[in-house]
Design a protein around this motif. Structure first.
Motif, PDB file in Angstrom:
ATOM      1  N   UNK A 105       0.890  -1.114  -0.113  1.00  0.00           N
ATOM      2  CA  UNK A 105      -0.148  -0.093  -0.043  1.00  0.00           C
ATOM      3  C   UNK A 105       0.939   1.053  -0.035  1.00  0.00           C
ATOM      4  N   UNK A 106       1.358   1.515  -1.130  1.00  0.00           N
ATOM      5  CA  UNK A 106       2.105   2.766  -1.355  1.00  0.00           C
ATOM      6  C   UNK A 106       1.891   3.522  -2.604  1.00  0.00           C
ATOM      7  N   UNK A 107       2.328   4.746  -2.986  1.00  0.00           N
ATOM      8  CA  UNK A 107       1.938   5.370  -4.507  1.00  0.00           C
ATOM      9  C   UNK A 107       2.164   4.518  -5.485  1.00  0.00           C
ATOM     10  N   UNK A 108       3.554   3.685  -5.469  1.00  0.00           N
ATOM     11  CA  UNK A 108       3.892   3.044  -6.529  1.00  0.00           C
ATOM     12  C   UNK A 108       3.020   1.799  -6.958  1.00  0.00           C
ATOM     13  N   UNK A 109       2.587   1.297  -5.766  1.00  0.00           N
ATOM     14  CA  UNK A 109       1.745  -0.096  -6.266  1.00  0.00           C
ATOM     15  C   UNK A 109       0.529   0.462  -6.407  1.00  0.00           C
ATOM     16  N   UNK A 110      -0.169   1.714  -6.216  1.00  0.00           N
ATOM     17  CA  UNK A 110      -1.283   2.152  -6.714  1.00  0.00           C
ATOM     18  C   UNK A 110      -1.079   2.579  -8.083  1.00  0.00           C
ATOM     19  N   UNK A 111      -0.102   3.096  -8.517  1.00  0.00           N
ATOM     20  CA  UNK A 111       0.205   3.447 -10.130  1.00  0.00           C
ATOM     21  C   UNK A 111       0.316   2.091 -10.747  1.00  0.00           C
TER      22      UNK A 111
END
Length: 586
Positions: free
Chosen positions: A247-253
């Protein structure tokens, strides 16, 4: 399942209570010499466990333990006949090929000639595959499922399989998605060497021919290419795919990229590469996704996990019997590190400050090598970075360090030099090695593992002794099949119990932790249940729930509005900005 649970069965109690068993296991754990009688006894134990596995293939830990015994006994007594026959029986052909190639056993029989022909069938580009590797390669090249997960231990040919896939599918649009710029540079160099006739891109501004290319991109660059260059990918290959669970910005992207590419190109194929995924269905973003799986279960490498504890005593942990065996004493952690150093040593620390501090400390204990080539590297760094940069003097001693606060060009240069130059013997760094960077590491020191989960630890340890180093002309014996990993309590550098971290190696890979709210198998109800508690855990869950819901709202908004720069929002945008403020950012 671990052997702690297995040995509750009456059949195995005799081994647990046997003085001979413990004595022999202690010897192979500590790499001590065995008598011929002890070797025969351990071989008989391996056969007992192997027979149980043969009757029930689900009991893979029985196979692992049998292989562990046969491998370590064979190395100890320098008699590779049992290992040779075991490897042939279970498709571990690189081992059999190495034994045959360097004549580690004497056998010129007709059977050996036939065996040689059998092994030849498992060669790919001059490299011998295991039976599982060969099967997985065929599945990936022939099946071309819409969603396919290739799950294999580190250095088991994922990259070469992808090269074969690209070569087979000419005139197709490929994107290899990597998590870091360091891995981007390394992957691009490899593909550029392997695919000289293909259009290769590594940035979203480079696209010219949008019908036939191979792109190596981070998820941010790939999203920009989809939107600004108007391209889509026929094959989306996601390296280090287990990162999508975070759960962080890179996994969301990354989730956004996969979903967006599938909408733009419904017939596209997505291939997920990882050593660490337990269930490929946990990768699902949309209802209806069906995953094919190519998995390599049998790892030819074993780990010798060594602990230098805070009492300055040294132990070796046997993950099968879940026991620490005392080995020796050391004066302090620095003495331990220098006593155990090898040709290529990697020191793992978490923060830039500690990396630089420890580099200074260990450099003070290393002699100048007075080597013209090392002095030349130091001069280059001095000329283009700064003559007073700490790394300049350390390089002269064969030591480099890297972390995220250094310029990318310097990081990549020092990584490269550690990789190709034998005289650069120490590398100190952090999570860069967890994200696929391939370096020739034959000795691993972990000084702080706070916040490193089980999967990342397994990935880190798997970086030691890559298979191309194990089966090389340089080392004709098979000692490197046992990779050494040192868990070092190093005073103020260490902020967790290293003993507890060693024990995390005791079993096979655990279930995936799906923390990404954009994945179908994320358990929001569990967080909601925790948020109802009136304690610190409940308060933390409430804050997390707010962030999770903000992400879901933002993603729903972006799905309805194919916005431009918001597709590449940074961590603060992706995770923290409420949906009603999103337009103001555009």
């Amino acid at each position: 399942m671990t052997l702690f649970h297995i040995w509750r069965i009456d059949l195995f109690k005799q081994y647990l209570s046997s003085t001979l068993f413990e004595s022999c296991i202690k010897k192979i754990t500590l790499n001590k010499s065995l008598s011929s009688n002890e070797a025969e006894y351990l071989y008989s134990v391996a056969i007992v466990f192997l027979n149980v596995y043969e009757k029930d293939k689900r009991k893979r830990t029985y196979f692992d333990f049998s292989y562990y015994i046969i491998l370590l006994v064979s190395i100890s007594i320098k008699d590779y006949r049992a290992l040779h026959h075991f490897s042939l029986s279970f498709g571990l052909y690189p081992i059999s090929n190495h034994i045959k190639r360097f004549k580690l056993i004497d056998d010129d029989s007709l059977e050996e000639v036939l065996i040689g022909e059998q092994i030849e069938c498992y060669k790919s580009d001059g490299i011998v595959d295991t039976h599982e590797q060969n099967t997985a390669r065929d599945l990936i090249l022939e099946k071309q499922a819409a969603d396919l997960a290739f799950i294999a231990p580190t250095s088991f040919g994922k990259s070469s399989t992808i090269v074969s896939l690209i070569k087979k599918n000419n005139k197709k649009r490929f994107a290899v998605i990597v998590p870091t710029k360091s891995l981007l540079a390394q992957t691009f160099r490899k593909l550029n060497a392997e695919l000289p006739d293909r259009n290769l891109y590594f940035h979203d501004e480079m696209f010219v021919n949008c019908n036939d290319f191979v792109a190596v991109l981070t998820q941010e660059r790939a999203l920009r290419a989809l939107k600004k260059q108007g391209v889509s990918f026929d094959f989306l290959i996601v390296d280090e795919a287990h990162k999508i669970f975070d759960f962080n910005s890179r996994s969301i992207l990354l989730s956004r990229l996969i979903k967006r590419n599938k909408r733009l190109n419904p017939s596209s194929n997505t291939i997920y590469l990882s050593p660490l995924i337990s269930d490929p269905n946990n990768l699902a973003i949309d209802i209806g996704q069906r995953f094919e799986e190519a998995r390599i279960e049998k790892n030819v490498k074993e780990v010798r996990a060594k602990l230098h504890d805070e009492d300055h005593k040294n132990y070796v942990f046997n993950r099968y019997v879940q026991k620490f065996f005392y080995e020796s004493d050391s004066i302090d952690y620095m003495s331990y590190i220098l006593e155990n150093k090898k040709e290529k040593n990697f020191v793992f620390l978490r923060t830039p400050r500690k990396i630089e501090s420890f580099a200074k400390e260990i450099a003070a204990n290393l002699p100048d090598k007075n080597n013209a080539y090392l002095n030349e590297i130091a001069e280059i760094v001095s000329r283009y970075i700064h003559e007073e940069h700490f790394s300049v003097e350390y390089i002269k001693k064969g030591l480099v360090y890297i972390h995220g606060q250094m310029p990318d060009i310097l990081k990549e240069y020092l990584e490269y030099k550690f990789g190709v130059e034998a005289r650069v013997s120490f590398l100190i760094a952090n999570s860069v090695v967890l994200e696929g960077v391939n370096l020739p590491i034959d000795n691993l020191y972990m000084l702080d593992l706070r916040g490193v989960n089980d999967s990342d630890l397994i990935n880190l340890v798997g970086r030691v002794n890559r298979l191309n180093e194990v089966f090389s002309e340089k080392d004709k014996n098979l000692d490197k099949l046992v990779a050494e990993a040192h868990f070092v309590h190093a005073g103020n550098y260490t902020t967790c119990s290293m003993k507890n971290k060693v024990e995390q190696l005791k079993s096979r890979l655990k279930k995936d932790e799906v923390k990404n709210p954009l994945l179908l198998n994320h358990d929001m109800k569990k967080i909601e249940s925790l948020a109802e508690k009136s304690n610190e855990e409940g308060e933390n869950a409430k804050l997390k729930l707010v962030r999770l819901n903000q992400v879901l709202e933002n993603e729903n908004y972006l799905d309805l509005n194919y916005l431009d720069d918001s597709d590449i929002a940074g961590p603060e945008h992706t995770l923290l900005i409420p949906v009603n403020q999103t337009k103001a950012l555009l």
